[in-house]
Design a protein around this motif. Structure first.
Motif: not given
Length: 204
Positions: A46-50, A56-68
């Motif tokens: 499950s995604l926490i962030h992102g 493609a090419g969207d460098e400003d998109q929020a990085p994916e952070i997910f549950q462990n």
């Protein structure tokens, strides 16, 4: 430990749960195609962030952070109606814990995971039977609406006398915040999971 491909999603998959997906990103087309051919599962976290989709090419998109803590998903049906598009149906299997993860060049996440013990089969106690009965009535209501098997939100077989199965199905169906669903998934006690579901049902 096992290395598995990870699929970060804005939802929580529970063991025994049904997960239909439409795949169109290259990173997942390749992964799903491989898993389908080899009969292998992939991990849903499950995604926490992102966001679920990377542009493609969207460098400003929020990085994916997910549950462990996530759940293995095994493909139960697969179709490719057109090039670059797959439709799959998955069933949740064993829970796992992510011990380490890395992102491959084309954007796919892979993780070193430790499989967690499956829920013990615990009979629904008398004071929580009403929770299972409510779920049974809901299932009957959905069946009466002549929903096709492909659209039915609950995978068979039904196990209305088992704490873990009943708690997991309610966790999927109720409009709970993702963080609360994640906390329920992380619980090792299926009885405690069902007790928390019962408390929520009383409130609503």
């Amino acid at each position: 430990m096992t290395e598995v491909p990870l699929f970060p999603l804005g939802t929580v998959l529970f063991p025994g749960g049904r997960l239909p997906l439409q795949i169109f990103e290259v990173r997942y087309l390749d992964m799903v195609g491989h898993c389908h051919r080899e009969g292998l599962p992939f991990g849903v976290v499950s995604l926490i962030h992102g966001g679920e989709v990377r542009k493609a090419g969207d460098e400003d998109q929020a990085p994916e952070i997910f549950q462990n803590i996530g759940t293995m998903a095994r493909i139960s049906s697969w179709e490719a109606p057109q090039p670059g598009l797959m439709r799959i149906d998955c069933v949740g299997e064993q829970r796992f814990k992510v011990l380490g993860q890395r992102k491959l060049k084309h954007g796919l996440w892979v993780g070193d995971v430790e499989r967690l013990e499956a829920d013990q089969t615990v009979t629904v106690p008398d004071d929580l039977v009403h929770v299972a009965q409510q779920l049974e009535r809901l299932i009957q209501h959905l069946q009466a609406r002549v929903i096709s098997p492909e659209q039915f939100p609950i995978a068979t077989p039904f196990a209305l006398d088992d704490c873990g199965w009943v708690a997991n199905r309610w966790s999927e169906l109720l409009p709970l915040p993702p963080a609360m669903k994640q906390n329920l998934l992380a619980l090792d006690s299926p009885l405690m999971r069902l007790e928390l579901i019962a408390d929520f049902l009383e409130q609503v």
